[in-house]
Scaffold this motif. Structure first.
Motif, PDB file in Angstrom:
ATOM      1  N   CYS A 154      -9.403  44.392  26.994  1.00  7.33           N
ATOM      2  CA  CYS A 154      -9.243  43.421  25.919  1.00  7.33           C
ATOM      3  C   CYS A 154     -10.514  42.602  25.741  1.00  7.33           C
ATOM      4  O   CYS A 154     -11.221  42.301  26.716  1.00  7.33           O
ATOM      5  N   SER A 189      -6.838  37.520  21.869  1.00 10.32           N
ATOM      6  CA  SER A 189      -7.141  38.723  22.626  1.00 10.32           C
ATOM      7  C   SER A 189      -6.759  39.944  21.796  1.00 10.32           C
ATOM      8  O   SER A 189      -5.640  40.031  21.287  1.00 10.32           O
ATOM      9  N   GLY A 235      -8.694  40.262  30.909  1.00  4.69           N
ATOM     10  CA  GLY A 235      -8.790  41.288  29.904  1.00  4.69           C
ATOM     11  C   GLY A 235      -9.736  42.430  30.135  1.00  4.69           C
ATOM     12  O   GLY A 235      -9.444  43.560  29.735  1.00  4.69           O
ATOM     13  N   GLU A 287     -16.762  34.163  25.457  1.00  7.48           N
ATOM     14  CA  GLU A 287     -15.566  33.375  25.737  1.00  7.48           C
ATOM     15  C   GLU A 287     -15.845  32.224  26.697  1.00  7.48           C
ATOM     16  O   GLU A 287     -16.690  32.322  27.590  1.00  7.48           O
ATOM     17  N   SER A 333     -12.099  39.304  22.844  1.00  3.61           N
ATOM     18  CA  SER A 333     -11.622  38.219  21.990  1.00  3.61           C
ATOM     19  C   SER A 333     -12.193  38.363  20.589  1.00  3.61           C
ATOM     20  O   SER A 333     -13.340  38.817  20.415  1.00  3.61           O
ATOM     21  N   PRO A 382      -5.440  34.463  27.443  1.00  2.00           N
ATOM     22  CA  PRO A 382      -6.417  34.475  26.358  1.00  2.00           C
ATOM     23  C   PRO A 382      -7.484  33.414  26.616  1.00  2.00           C
ATOM     24  O   PRO A 382      -7.293  32.506  27.424  1.00  2.00           O
ATOM     25  N   CYS A 411      -2.663  43.426  25.272  1.00  2.00           N
ATOM     26  CA  CYS A 411      -3.476  42.233  25.548  1.00  2.00           C
ATOM     27  C   CYS A 411      -2.634  40.968  25.574  1.00  2.00           C
ATOM     28  O   CYS A 411      -3.056  39.899  25.111  1.00  2.00           O
TER      29      CYS A 411
END
Length: 430
Positions: free
Chosen positions: A291, A299, A287, A276, A293, A318, A311
Protein backbone atom coordinates in the motif's frame (compact mmCIF):
# COMPACT_ATOMS: atom_id res chain seq x y z
CA UNK A 1 23.20 -9.45 22.15
CA UNK A 2 24.03 -12.92 20.79
CA UNK A 3 25.55 -13.16 17.34
CA UNK A 4 22.89 -13.67 14.64
CA UNK A 5 22.79 -16.98 12.85
CA UNK A 6 24.06 -17.14 9.28
CA UNK A 7 20.71 -18.49 8.13
CA UNK A 8 18.65 -15.54 9.37
CA UNK A 9 17.43 -13.68 6.27
CA UNK A 10 17.49 -10.34 8.09
CA UNK A 11 21.24 -10.52 8.57
CA UNK A 12 22.34 -12.08 5.29
CA UNK A 13 23.79 -10.17 2.41
CA UNK A 14 20.26 -9.78 1.05
CA UNK A 15 17.34 -11.57 -0.48
CA UNK A 16 17.89 -9.89 -3.83
CA UNK A 17 20.44 -7.53 -5.30
CA UNK A 18 19.19 -4.10 -6.25
CA UNK A 19 21.24 -1.47 -7.98
CA UNK A 20 21.40 0.96 -5.09
CA UNK A 21 22.36 3.81 -7.38
CA UNK A 22 19.09 3.45 -9.30
CA UNK A 23 17.01 3.56 -6.16
CA UNK A 24 18.99 6.45 -4.74
CA UNK A 25 18.71 8.45 -7.93
CA UNK A 26 14.95 8.43 -7.48
CA UNK A 27 15.49 10.29 -4.21
CA UNK A 28 18.11 12.61 -5.61
CA UNK A 29 20.73 10.79 -3.52
CA UNK A 30 23.39 10.31 -6.16
CA UNK A 31 27.01 9.77 -5.14
CA UNK A 32 29.05 12.93 -4.84
CA UNK A 33 31.56 14.09 -7.36
CA UNK A 34 34.88 15.49 -6.24
CA UNK A 35 34.51 18.53 -4.03
CA UNK A 36 34.40 21.73 -6.01
CA UNK A 37 37.49 23.91 -5.51
CA UNK A 38 35.40 27.08 -5.65
CA UNK A 39 32.36 28.04 -3.57
CA UNK A 40 28.92 27.19 -4.97
CA UNK A 41 27.21 30.17 -3.32
CA UNK A 42 27.93 33.79 -4.25
CA UNK A 43 28.06 35.84 -1.04
CA UNK A 44 25.18 38.23 -0.45
CA UNK A 45 26.30 40.46 2.39
CA UNK A 46 26.85 39.02 5.85
CA UNK A 47 24.84 36.83 8.25
CA UNK A 48 26.02 36.04 11.79
CA UNK A 49 29.59 36.88 10.75
CA UNK A 50 29.50 34.54 7.74
CA UNK A 51 29.00 35.17 4.02
CA UNK A 52 25.30 35.63 3.34
CA UNK A 53 23.31 33.18 1.18
CA UNK A 54 20.29 34.12 -0.94
CA UNK A 55 17.54 31.84 0.42
CA UNK A 56 14.01 32.50 1.66
CA UNK A 57 13.64 32.48 5.46
CA UNK A 58 11.23 34.11 7.92
CA UNK A 59 11.35 37.92 8.20
CA UNK A 60 14.13 39.14 10.46
CA UNK A 61 16.34 36.13 9.76
CA UNK A 62 19.16 35.45 7.30
CA UNK A 63 21.29 32.54 6.09
CA UNK A 64 25.07 32.38 6.42
CA UNK A 65 27.57 30.01 4.80
CA UNK A 66 29.60 28.55 7.68
CA UNK A 67 31.65 25.87 5.90
CA UNK A 68 31.89 24.13 2.54
CA UNK A 69 34.13 21.88 0.44
CA UNK A 70 37.07 24.21 1.07
CA UNK A 71 36.95 23.00 4.69
CA UNK A 72 37.03 19.34 3.61
CA UNK A 73 33.32 18.52 3.71
CA UNK A 74 32.38 15.71 1.34
CA UNK A 75 28.89 14.40 2.12
CA UNK A 76 27.64 15.74 5.46
CA UNK A 77 24.33 14.24 6.62
CA UNK A 78 23.82 15.32 10.24
CA UNK A 79 25.24 17.86 12.67
CA UNK A 80 24.87 18.47 16.39
CA UNK A 81 26.14 21.20 18.72
CA UNK A 82 28.17 19.48 21.46
CA UNK A 83 29.45 22.67 23.12
CA UNK A 84 29.22 26.38 22.29
CA UNK A 85 30.82 26.91 18.89
CA UNK A 86 31.62 23.17 18.52
CA UNK A 87 29.60 21.02 16.14
CA UNK A 88 29.99 17.34 15.40
CA UNK A 89 29.15 16.25 11.87
CA UNK A 90 28.68 12.80 10.35
CA UNK A 91 30.03 12.89 6.80
CA UNK A 92 29.24 9.78 4.72
CA UNK A 93 32.03 10.58 2.26
CA UNK A 94 30.18 8.67 -0.46
CA UNK A 95 27.80 5.72 -0.85
CA UNK A 96 30.77 3.36 -0.82
CA UNK A 97 31.39 1.60 2.51
CA UNK A 98 34.07 2.82 4.91
CA UNK A 99 34.41 6.32 3.46
CA UNK A 100 32.63 8.07 6.32
CA UNK A 101 34.00 10.31 9.06
CA UNK A 102 32.94 11.89 12.32
CA UNK A 103 34.10 15.51 12.19
CA UNK A 104 34.28 18.46 14.54
CA UNK A 105 33.69 21.96 13.20
CA UNK A 106 34.66 25.08 15.08
CA UNK A 107 32.06 27.51 13.78
CA UNK A 108 34.07 30.68 14.35
CA UNK A 109 35.90 31.93 11.28
CA UNK A 110 35.26 31.86 7.55
CA UNK A 111 34.88 29.00 5.05
CA UNK A 112 38.25 27.65 4.02
CA UNK A 113 40.24 28.94 6.97
CA UNK A 114 42.70 26.26 8.16
CA UNK A 115 42.09 24.39 11.40
CA UNK A 116 38.32 24.79 11.64
CA UNK A 117 37.49 21.17 10.74
CA UNK A 118 39.17 18.10 12.21
CA UNK A 119 38.54 14.38 11.91
CA UNK A 120 37.53 12.57 15.10
CA UNK A 121 36.98 9.15 13.48
CA UNK A 122 37.41 7.83 9.94
CA UNK A 123 36.66 4.64 8.00
CA UNK A 124 33.01 4.70 9.10
CA UNK A 125 30.47 2.70 7.12
CA UNK A 126 27.94 5.14 5.66
CA UNK A 127 27.24 7.00 8.92
CA UNK A 128 23.95 8.87 8.97
CA UNK A 129 22.45 9.17 12.46
CA UNK A 130 23.84 11.51 15.13
CA UNK A 131 21.93 12.07 18.39
CA UNK A 132 22.64 12.87 22.01
CA UNK A 133 21.46 10.18 24.41
CA UNK A 134 19.87 10.58 27.85
CA UNK A 135 23.27 9.62 29.30
CA UNK A 136 24.85 12.69 27.68
CA UNK A 137 26.86 10.62 25.22
CA UNK A 138 26.75 11.06 21.45
CA UNK A 139 25.28 8.14 19.48
CA UNK A 140 26.37 7.46 15.89
CA UNK A 141 24.43 5.22 13.52
CA UNK A 142 26.52 3.54 10.83
CA UNK A 143 24.97 1.21 8.24
CA UNK A 144 25.72 -1.92 10.29
CA UNK A 145 26.26 -0.69 13.83
CA UNK A 146 25.39 1.83 16.51
CA UNK A 147 28.04 3.17 18.86
CA UNK A 148 28.50 6.01 21.32
CA UNK A 149 31.17 8.19 22.79
CA UNK A 150 31.42 10.86 25.47
CA UNK A 151 31.97 14.40 24.28
CA UNK A 152 35.67 15.15 24.48
CA UNK A 153 38.67 16.07 22.42
CA UNK A 154 38.99 12.46 21.23
CA UNK A 155 36.52 9.68 20.49
CA UNK A 156 36.13 6.84 23.00
CA UNK A 157 34.10 4.45 20.87
CA UNK A 158 31.81 2.00 22.63
CA UNK A 159 29.90 -0.36 20.34
CA UNK A 160 26.28 -0.68 21.45
CA UNK A 161 24.68 -2.79 18.67
CA UNK A 162 26.63 -4.52 15.90
CA UNK A 163 25.79 -6.89 13.05
CA UNK A 164 22.86 -4.82 11.80
CA UNK A 165 21.85 -5.31 8.14
CA UNK A 166 23.91 -3.02 5.90
CA UNK A 167 22.86 -4.27 2.46
CA UNK A 168 20.30 -3.29 -0.10
CA UNK A 169 18.94 0.02 -1.30
CA UNK A 170 18.24 1.43 2.17
CA UNK A 171 21.09 0.58 4.57
CA UNK A 172 21.19 3.87 6.51
CA UNK A 173 20.19 4.01 10.14
CA UNK A 174 18.21 6.74 11.87
CA UNK A 175 17.92 7.01 15.65
CA UNK A 176 15.51 8.65 18.08
CA UNK A 177 15.38 8.33 21.86
CA UNK A 178 12.13 7.95 23.72
CA UNK A 179 11.52 7.66 27.44
CA UNK A 180 12.93 5.00 29.78
CA UNK A 181 15.96 4.11 27.68
CA UNK A 182 14.02 3.31 24.53
CA UNK A 183 15.92 3.85 21.29
CA UNK A 184 14.11 3.66 17.94
CA UNK A 185 16.10 2.49 14.90
CA UNK A 186 15.35 2.50 11.17
CA UNK A 187 15.82 -0.81 9.33
CA UNK A 188 15.09 0.19 5.73
CA UNK A 189 13.90 -2.19 3.04
CA UNK A 190 16.32 -4.02 0.75
CA UNK A 191 14.39 -3.10 -2.40
CA UNK A 192 12.18 -0.29 -3.64
CA UNK A 193 8.95 -2.25 -3.99
CA UNK A 194 9.81 -5.89 -3.11
CA UNK A 195 10.65 -6.84 -6.71
CA UNK A 196 12.92 -9.83 -7.16
CA UNK A 197 15.44 -10.31 -9.96
CA UNK A 198 12.63 -11.36 -12.32
CA UNK A 199 10.66 -8.20 -11.36
CA UNK A 200 8.05 -10.26 -9.56
CA UNK A 201 6.41 -8.90 -6.42
CA UNK A 202 5.59 -11.83 -4.14
CA UNK A 203 3.01 -11.75 -1.40
CA UNK A 204 3.90 -11.97 1.37
CA UNK A 205 7.07 -10.01 0.73
CA UNK A 206 10.05 -12.04 2.05
CA UNK A 207 11.69 -8.89 3.40
CA UNK A 208 8.87 -8.45 5.88
CA UNK A 209 8.83 -12.07 7.08
CA UNK A 210 10.37 -13.70 10.12
CA UNK A 211 11.32 -12.38 13.51
CA UNK A 212 13.77 -9.80 12.11
CA UNK A 213 11.91 -8.11 9.24
CA UNK A 214 13.28 -5.28 7.17
CA UNK A 215 11.19 -2.20 6.28
CA UNK A 216 10.59 -1.63 9.97
CA UNK A 217 11.37 0.56 12.94
CA UNK A 218 12.89 -1.33 15.86
CA UNK A 219 12.81 -0.57 19.55
CA UNK A 220 15.99 -1.15 21.53
CA UNK A 221 15.71 -0.95 25.31
CA UNK A 222 18.84 0.27 27.09
CA UNK A 223 19.35 -0.05 30.81
CA UNK A 224 21.32 -1.50 33.66
CA UNK A 225 24.44 -0.06 35.29
CA UNK A 226 26.16 0.51 31.94
CA UNK A 227 23.05 1.61 30.04
CA UNK A 228 23.57 -1.33 27.69
CA UNK A 229 21.29 -3.20 25.29
CA UNK A 230 18.60 -5.21 27.08
CA UNK A 231 16.35 -6.09 24.16
CA UNK A 232 15.79 -5.38 20.47
CA UNK A 233 12.52 -6.03 18.64
CA UNK A 234 10.41 -4.80 15.72
CA UNK A 235 8.13 -1.98 16.86
CA UNK A 236 6.29 -1.00 13.65
CA UNK A 237 6.48 -2.58 10.20
CA UNK A 238 5.59 -1.81 6.59
CA UNK A 239 7.88 1.24 6.56
CA UNK A 240 10.07 1.42 3.46
CA UNK A 241 12.73 3.83 4.74
CA UNK A 242 12.38 5.76 7.99
CA UNK A 243 15.11 8.38 7.71
CA UNK A 244 13.05 10.75 9.84
CA UNK A 245 12.15 9.74 13.41
CA UNK A 246 11.16 12.03 16.29
CA UNK A 247 9.57 11.49 19.69
CA UNK A 248 7.21 14.08 21.18
CA UNK A 249 7.40 13.53 24.96
CA UNK A 250 4.32 12.81 27.06
CA UNK A 251 2.43 15.92 28.15
CA UNK A 252 0.08 15.65 31.12
CA UNK A 253 -2.45 12.98 30.19
CA UNK A 254 -1.24 12.89 26.59
CA UNK A 255 1.08 9.96 25.83
CA UNK A 256 4.42 10.26 24.07
CA UNK A 257 4.14 10.06 20.29
CA UNK A 258 6.64 8.59 17.85
CA UNK A 259 6.62 10.24 14.42
CA UNK A 260 8.09 8.78 11.25
CA UNK A 261 8.78 10.35 7.84
CA UNK A 262 8.30 7.77 5.10
CA UNK A 263 10.26 7.81 1.85
CA UNK A 264 7.70 6.10 -0.35
CA UNK A 265 8.01 3.84 -3.41
CA UNK A 266 9.71 5.46 -6.42
CA UNK A 267 7.05 5.79 -9.11
CA UNK A 268 8.10 7.67 -12.22
CA UNK A 269 5.01 9.88 -11.83
CA UNK A 270 5.75 13.41 -10.69
CA UNK A 271 2.74 13.51 -8.34
CA UNK A 272 2.56 9.97 -6.92
CA UNK A 273 2.80 8.31 -4.53
CA UNK A 274 2.72 10.73 -1.61
CA UNK A 275 5.44 10.75 0.99
CA UNK A 276 4.02 10.24 4.47
CA UNK A 277 4.09 11.41 8.06
CA UNK A 278 3.11 8.47 10.26
CA UNK A 279 2.37 8.24 13.95
CA UNK A 280 3.93 4.91 14.85
CA UNK A 281 2.06 2.53 17.11
CA UNK A 282 3.45 -0.65 18.61
CA UNK A 283 2.59 -3.64 16.42
CA UNK A 284 1.01 -1.67 13.56
CA UNK A 285 1.72 -2.22 9.86
CA UNK A 286 1.95 0.86 7.63
CA UNK A 287 1.56 -0.71 4.21
CA UNK A 288 4.87 -1.28 2.43
CA UNK A 289 5.12 -2.85 -0.10
CA UNK A 290 1.42 -3.47 -0.65
CA UNK A 291 0.00 0.00 0.00
CA UNK A 292 0.98 3.60 -0.63
CA UNK A 293 -0.75 6.90 0.10
CA UNK A 294 -2.56 9.25 -2.22
CA UNK A 295 -2.48 13.04 -1.89
CA UNK A 296 -5.44 12.95 0.52
CA UNK A 297 -3.64 10.64 2.98
CA UNK A 298 -5.73 7.63 1.97
CA UNK A 299 -4.07 4.22 1.71
CA UNK A 300 -4.34 2.79 -1.81
CA UNK A 301 -3.03 -0.43 -3.33
CA UNK A 302 0.51 -0.11 -4.67
CA UNK A 303 1.33 -0.91 -8.27
CA UNK A 304 2.00 -4.59 -8.76
CA UNK A 305 -0.36 -5.62 -5.96
CA UNK A 306 -3.67 -4.75 -7.63
CA UNK A 307 -6.30 -7.34 -6.79
CA UNK A 308 -4.04 -8.99 -4.22
CA UNK A 309 -3.71 -6.51 -1.37
CA UNK A 310 -6.09 -4.82 1.05
CA UNK A 311 -5.13 -1.48 2.52
CA UNK A 312 -7.38 -1.48 5.55
CA UNK A 313 -7.85 -3.61 8.60
CA UNK A 314 -7.32 -3.68 12.34
CA UNK A 315 -3.50 -3.65 12.17
CA UNK A 316 -3.04 -1.37 9.15
CA UNK A 317 -2.56 2.33 9.85
CA UNK A 318 -3.12 5.08 7.26
CA UNK A 319 -0.73 8.05 7.34
CA UNK A 320 -1.33 11.05 9.57
CA UNK A 321 -0.38 13.39 6.72
CA UNK A 322 0.36 13.03 3.02
CA UNK A 323 3.29 15.06 1.73
CA UNK A 324 4.09 15.89 -1.91
CA UNK A 325 5.58 13.04 -3.91
CA UNK A 326 9.37 12.71 -4.08
CA UNK A 327 10.20 15.33 -1.42
CA UNK A 328 12.47 12.68 0.15
CA UNK A 329 12.23 13.50 3.87
CA UNK A 330 15.65 12.87 5.43
CA UNK A 331 15.05 14.08 8.98
CA UNK A 332 12.41 14.97 11.55
CA UNK A 333 13.48 17.43 14.23
CA UNK A 334 11.44 18.34 17.30
CA UNK A 335 12.15 21.84 18.60
CA UNK A 336 10.88 22.48 22.15
CA UNK A 337 8.92 25.64 22.94
CA UNK A 338 10.94 28.65 24.03
CA UNK A 339 11.74 28.46 27.74
CA UNK A 340 12.21 31.09 30.41
CA UNK A 341 14.66 33.77 29.31
CA UNK A 342 14.78 32.28 25.80
CA UNK A 343 13.45 34.22 22.83
CA UNK A 344 10.92 32.48 20.63
CA UNK A 345 12.04 31.59 17.11
CA UNK A 346 10.06 30.66 13.99
CA UNK A 347 10.74 26.99 14.80
CA UNK A 348 10.01 26.99 18.54
CA UNK A 349 7.46 24.34 19.52
CA UNK A 350 7.37 22.84 16.06
CA UNK A 351 8.06 19.59 14.29
CA UNK A 352 10.50 20.22 11.44
CA UNK A 353 11.02 18.07 8.35
CA UNK A 354 14.05 18.25 6.07
CA UNK A 355 12.91 17.70 2.48
CA UNK A 356 15.93 16.71 0.41
CA UNK A 357 14.20 15.97 -2.92
CA UNK A 358 15.54 17.69 -6.01
CA UNK A 359 12.12 18.40 -7.57
CA UNK A 360 10.47 21.78 -7.10
CA UNK A 361 8.34 20.67 -4.13
CA UNK A 362 11.42 19.39 -2.25
CA UNK A 363 14.68 21.20 -1.38
CA UNK A 364 13.32 22.97 1.70
CA UNK A 365 12.85 22.76 5.46
CA UNK A 366 9.25 22.82 6.62
CA UNK A 367 7.46 22.84 9.96
CA UNK A 368 4.14 22.37 11.72
CA UNK A 369 2.98 23.69 15.07
CA UNK A 370 2.30 21.01 17.65
CA UNK A 371 -1.06 20.90 19.36
CA UNK A 372 -1.60 20.13 23.01
CA UNK A 373 -2.05 16.49 22.03
CA UNK A 374 1.47 16.30 20.54
CA UNK A 375 0.22 16.09 16.95
CA UNK A 376 1.11 18.50 14.12
CA UNK A 377 -1.68 20.95 13.39
CA UNK A 378 -2.42 23.84 11.07
CA UNK A 379 -0.84 24.69 7.74
CA UNK A 380 2.68 23.81 6.72
CA UNK A 381 5.26 26.53 7.27
CA UNK A 382 8.23 26.84 4.92
CA UNK A 383 11.19 27.82 7.10
CA UNK A 384 13.98 27.62 4.52
CA UNK A 385 13.04 27.58 0.84
CA UNK A 386 13.81 29.31 -2.45
CA UNK A 387 16.56 26.76 -3.11
CA UNK A 388 16.11 26.57 -6.87
CA UNK A 389 19.31 26.71 -8.88
CA UNK A 390 20.32 30.25 -9.90
CA UNK A 391 23.62 30.36 -11.83
CA UNK A 392 26.02 32.81 -10.30
CA UNK A 393 23.99 32.96 -7.09
CA UNK A 394 23.28 29.51 -5.61
CA UNK A 395 23.13 25.80 -6.50
CA UNK A 396 20.08 23.59 -6.37
CA UNK A 397 19.46 22.98 -2.68
CA UNK A 398 19.83 19.59 -1.04
CA UNK A 399 19.36 19.90 2.73
CA UNK A 400 20.09 16.60 4.47
CA UNK A 401 20.03 17.41 8.18
CA UNK A 402 19.37 20.19 10.68
CA UNK A 403 19.79 21.07 14.34
CA UNK A 404 19.09 24.00 16.65
CA UNK A 405 21.88 25.40 18.83
CA UNK A 406 21.74 26.77 22.36
CA UNK A 407 21.11 30.27 20.98
CA UNK A 408 18.08 29.11 19.03
CA UNK A 409 19.71 29.34 15.60
CA UNK A 410 18.90 26.73 12.95
CA UNK A 411 21.87 24.91 11.41
CA UNK A 412 21.66 22.93 8.17
CA UNK A 413 23.95 20.59 6.24
CA UNK A 414 23.71 19.90 2.51
CA UNK A 415 25.28 16.65 1.35
CA UNK A 416 25.88 17.13 -2.38
CA UNK A 417 26.69 20.83 -1.97
CA UNK A 418 29.11 20.02 0.89
CA UNK A 419 27.92 22.92 3.10
CA UNK A 420 27.06 23.95 6.63
CA UNK A 421 24.56 26.83 6.76
CA UNK A 422 23.16 28.79 9.71
CA UNK A 423 19.83 30.60 9.89
CA UNK A 424 20.38 33.45 12.35
CA UNK A 425 18.87 36.83 13.28
CA UNK A 426 19.48 39.29 10.47
CA UNK A 427 21.79 42.26 11.15
CA UNK A 428 19.92 45.30 12.34
CA UNK A 429 19.28 47.83 9.57
CA UNK A 430 21.30 51.02 9.91
Amino acid sequence: MPAPSAGNAWWRVGLWRTLAGVALAGLGLTPLAQAAPTPLYTPQGQCAGHPGVALTVPPGWCVGLVADARDGLRMPRRLLEVAPGRFWIVDMGSWEPRRGRLLELRSAGQPGEPGRLRTLASGLDRPHALVRGPDGKIYVGEAGSIWRTPVGETVQREDLITGLPADGAHPLKELAFGADGRLYINMGSITDACRDEQQRQPQPCPETAGTRPRAAVYEAVLGGPGFTLQSLRPYATGLRNSLGLAVVPARGRQPARLWQAENSVDYSDAQAPAEELNELVDGAHFGWPYCVSDARARSVVARGYEGRARCSGPTHRPPHQAWPAHVAPLQLLLVPPAGAGQAATPWSGRLLAVWHGYRAQGQRIVAWRLGADGRPQGPREDLVSGWSAAPGLRPLGNPAGATVDAQGRLWVVEDRNHTVLVVAPAPAAR
